[in-house]
Design a protein around this motif. Structure first.
Motif, mmCIF file in Angstrom:
data_model
loop_
_atom_site.group_PDB
_atom_site.id
_atom_site.type_symbol
_atom_site.label_atom_id
_atom_site.label_comp_id
_atom_site.label_asym_id
_atom_site.label_seq_id
_atom_site.Cartn_x
_atom_site.Cartn_y
_atom_site.Cartn_z
ATOM 1 N N ALA A 131 -19.496 8.226 -2.467
ATOM 2 C CA ALA A 131 -18.902 7.208 -1.594
ATOM 3 C C ALA A 131 -19.962 6.578 -0.700
ATOM 4 N N PHE A 132 -20.842 7.417 -0.148
ATOM 5 C CA PHE A 132 -21.919 6.910 0.712
ATOM 6 C C PHE A 132 -22.845 5.988 -0.068
ATOM 7 N N GLU A 133 -23.229 6.400 -1.273
ATOM 8 C CA GLU A 133 -24.137 5.594 -2.086
ATOM 9 C C GLU A 133 -23.475 4.304 -2.561
ATOM 10 N N SER A 134 -22.149 4.301 -2.675
ATOM 11 C CA SER A 134 -21.415 3.107 -3.108
ATOM 12 C C SER A 134 -20.988 2.234 -1.940
ATOM 13 N N ASP A 135 -21.367 2.650 -0.713
ATOM 14 C CA ASP A 135 -21.000 1.900 0.489
ATOM 15 C C ASP A 135 -19.480 1.786 0.613
ATOM 16 N N MET A 136 -18.785 2.882 0.341
ATOM 17 C CA MET A 136 -17.324 2.932 0.385
ATOM 18 C C MET A 136 -16.881 4.148 1.183
ATOM 19 N N SER A 137 -15.618 4.124 1.607
ATOM 20 C CA SER A 137 -15.038 5.322 2.199
ATOM 21 C C SER A 137 -14.603 6.248 1.070
ATOM 22 N N ILE A 138 -14.356 7.517 1.383
ATOM 23 C CA ILE A 138 -13.902 8.463 0.366
ATOM 24 C C ILE A 138 -12.550 8.011 -0.192
ATOM 25 N N GLY A 139 -11.700 7.501 0.688
ATOM 26 C CA GLY A 139 -10.397 7.017 0.238
ATOM 27 C C GLY A 139 -10.506 5.848 -0.719
ATOM 28 N N SER A 196 0.825 -1.205 0.000
ATOM 29 C CA SER A 196 0.000 0.000 0.000
ATOM 30 C C SER A 196 0.862 1.257 0.000
ATOM 31 N N ARG A 197 0.384 2.282 -0.664
ATOM 32 C CA ARG A 197 1.036 3.582 -0.690
ATOM 33 C C ARG A 197 -0.042 4.655 -0.527
ATOM 34 N N THR A 198 0.329 5.776 0.026
ATOM 35 C CA THR A 198 -0.611 6.867 0.249
ATOM 36 C C THR A 198 -0.442 7.934 -0.822
ATOM 37 N N VAL A 199 -1.545 8.320 -1.445
ATOM 38 C CA VAL A 199 -1.540 9.398 -2.428
ATOM 39 C C VAL A 199 -2.092 10.647 -1.745
ATOM 40 N N SER A 200 -1.286 11.690 -1.662
ATOM 41 C CA SER A 200 -1.717 12.907 -0.990
ATOM 42 C C SER A 200 -1.632 14.092 -1.954
ATOM 43 N N GLY A 201 -2.073 15.241 -1.488
ATOM 44 C CA GLY A 201 -1.973 16.447 -2.303
ATOM 45 C C GLY A 201 -3.099 16.628 -3.289
ATOM 46 N N VAL A 202 -4.223 15.901 -3.152
ATOM 47 C CA VAL A 202 -5.370 16.066 -4.040
ATOM 48 C C VAL A 202 -6.183 17.260 -3.568
ATOM 49 N N ILE A 203 -6.334 18.258 -4.420
ATOM 50 C CA ILE A 203 -7.066 19.475 -4.064
ATOM 51 C C ILE A 203 -8.290 19.607 -4.972
ATOM 52 N N ILE A 204 -9.475 19.656 -4.373
ATOM 53 C CA ILE A 204 -10.715 19.808 -5.127
ATOM 54 C C ILE A 204 -11.574 20.851 -4.444
ATOM 55 N N GLY A 205 -12.568 21.345 -5.150
ATOM 56 C CA GLY A 205 -13.468 22.342 -4.600
ATOM 57 C C GLY A 205 -14.475 21.749 -3.639
ATOM 58 N N ARG A 206 -15.178 22.626 -2.941
ATOM 59 C CA ARG A 206 -16.157 22.176 -1.945
ATOM 60 C C ARG A 206 -17.281 21.379 -2.580
ATOM 61 N N SER A 207 -17.768 21.829 -3.731
ATOM 62 C CA SER A 207 -18.872 21.121 -4.380
ATOM 63 C C SER A 207 -18.423 19.747 -4.869
ATOM 64 N N GLU A 208 -17.185 19.658 -5.396
ATOM 65 C CA GLU A 208 -16.664 18.367 -5.848
ATOM 66 C C GLU A 208 -16.490 17.409 -4.669
ATOM 67 N N TYR A 209 -16.029 17.949 -3.535
ATOM 68 C CA TYR A 209 -15.858 17.105 -2.349
ATOM 69 C C TYR A 209 -17.212 16.583 -1.864
ATOM 70 N N ALA A 210 -18.214 17.456 -1.898
ATOM 71 C CA ALA A 210 -19.554 17.030 -1.486
ATOM 72 C C ALA A 210 -20.083 15.937 -2.411
ATOM 73 N N ALA A 211 -19.803 16.079 -3.716
ATOM 74 C CA ALA A 211 -20.255 15.070 -4.681
ATOM 75 C C ALA A 211 -19.549 13.737 -4.450
ATOM 76 N N ILE A 212 -18.243 13.787 -4.171
ATOM 77 C CA ILE A 212 -17.490 12.562 -3.907
ATOM 78 C C ILE A 212 -17.985 11.906 -2.617
ATOM 79 N N SER A 213 -18.246 12.722 -1.604
ATOM 80 C CA SER A 213 -18.752 12.179 -0.336
ATOM 81 C C SER A 213 -20.084 11.469 -0.547
ATOM 82 N N GLN A 214 -20.975 12.066 -1.327
ATOM 83 C CA GLN A 214 -22.270 11.461 -1.604
ATOM 84 C C GLN A 214 -22.105 10.173 -2.404
#
Length: 250
Positions: free
Chosen positions: A205-213, A185-203
């Motif tokens: 992830a929830f609908e896919s039964d997954m974590s954001i990561g 495993s390796r960690t990918v960091s430094g991903v910068i997105i807007g607030r609306s994009e983050y909200a869309a990804i969070s939604q």
């Protein structure tokens, strides 16, 4: 003291993770009334009746229900309630259970019993809270609050997530919470997105039964596969469109 060496009818100090995995069962509500928060570990078979003081004999309960049950087993309490409903003046119990509590009593107990007995669930609590210590009940409540906050971070129960290293039994290797333990495993960091994009990804992830990561990793891997397949397709197309060179005559 282990389950095998603890004499029946005696008590011992329970580990923090035993408290947490028991009190967190049934969504933190009392097994009996299913209304008030569970604050005690009730012995399904009372210690006074030679019951074992171990996790498989615990049911999470609020103090009023625990006190009401007294030195009876859950089934003895239910029988007394049935008799009390038929003969309310004969003293089988002090009062009648509300119908919402009486209905489904046995089913609710069996469901909570199965939840606590789930070995994957028990291992998750042991791995994450096995080193925690306490001196008094206030320490237990602090650990319980930390446990609730930890569980609230995940879109689904972490012990149902696949294990990245099933051969490892000493630590948690569930992908959703401890996937970083995998040697590759390796960690990918430094991903910068807007607030609306983050909200869309969070939604998503929830609908896919997954974590954001996990969702981010899935999308990255999908992009890499599509890119790889596109490169192969372009290479194949280029090889087919190259004009053939006639053989040189001697």
């Amino acid at each position: 003291m282990t389950d095998a060496t603890l004499p029946r009818g005696s008590r011992t100090k329970q580990a923090v993770y035993i408290w947490l995995m028991s009190l967190a069962a049934n969504e933190g509500s009392c097994t009996y009334c299913a209304v008030r928060p569970s604050t005690t570990l009730d012995h399904e078979q009372p210690v006074a009746g030679n019951g074992a003081d171990v996790w498989w004999n615990f049911l999470p309960a609020c103090k009023p229900c625990n006190d009401w049950k007294r030195g009876r087993s859950t089934m003895e309490w239910l029988i007394d309630q049935k008799l009390h409903r038929q003969h309310p003046r004969d003293g089988f119990d002090t009062r009648k259970m509300p119908l919402r509590m009486f209905a489904g009593f046995e089913t609710r107990i069996e469901r909570v019993r199965r939840e606590i007995a789930d070995p994957d669930r028990r291992d998750w609590f042991r791995h994450h809270f096995g080193e925690a210590r306490y001196k008094n009940k206030d320490d237990i409540w602090r650990h319980l609050e930390a446990c609730r906050k930890t569980l609230a971070r995940y879109p689904h129960l972490p012990w149902t997530s696949p294990s990245v290293d099933p051969s490892e039994s000493g630590v948690c290797t569930r992908r959703i919470c401890c996937g970083w333990r995998h040697p590759d495993s390796r960690t990918v960091s430094g991903v910068i997105i807007g607030r609306s994009e983050y909200a869309a990804i969070s939604q998503a992830a929830f609908e896919s039964d997954m974590s954001i990561g996990d969702l981010t990793a899935t999308l990255l891997l999908r992009h890499l596969r599509e890119r790889h397949n596109g490169m192969l397709s372009n290479s194949h197309t280029a090889s087919n469109t190259n004009p053939s060179i006639p053989p040189q005559r001697s």
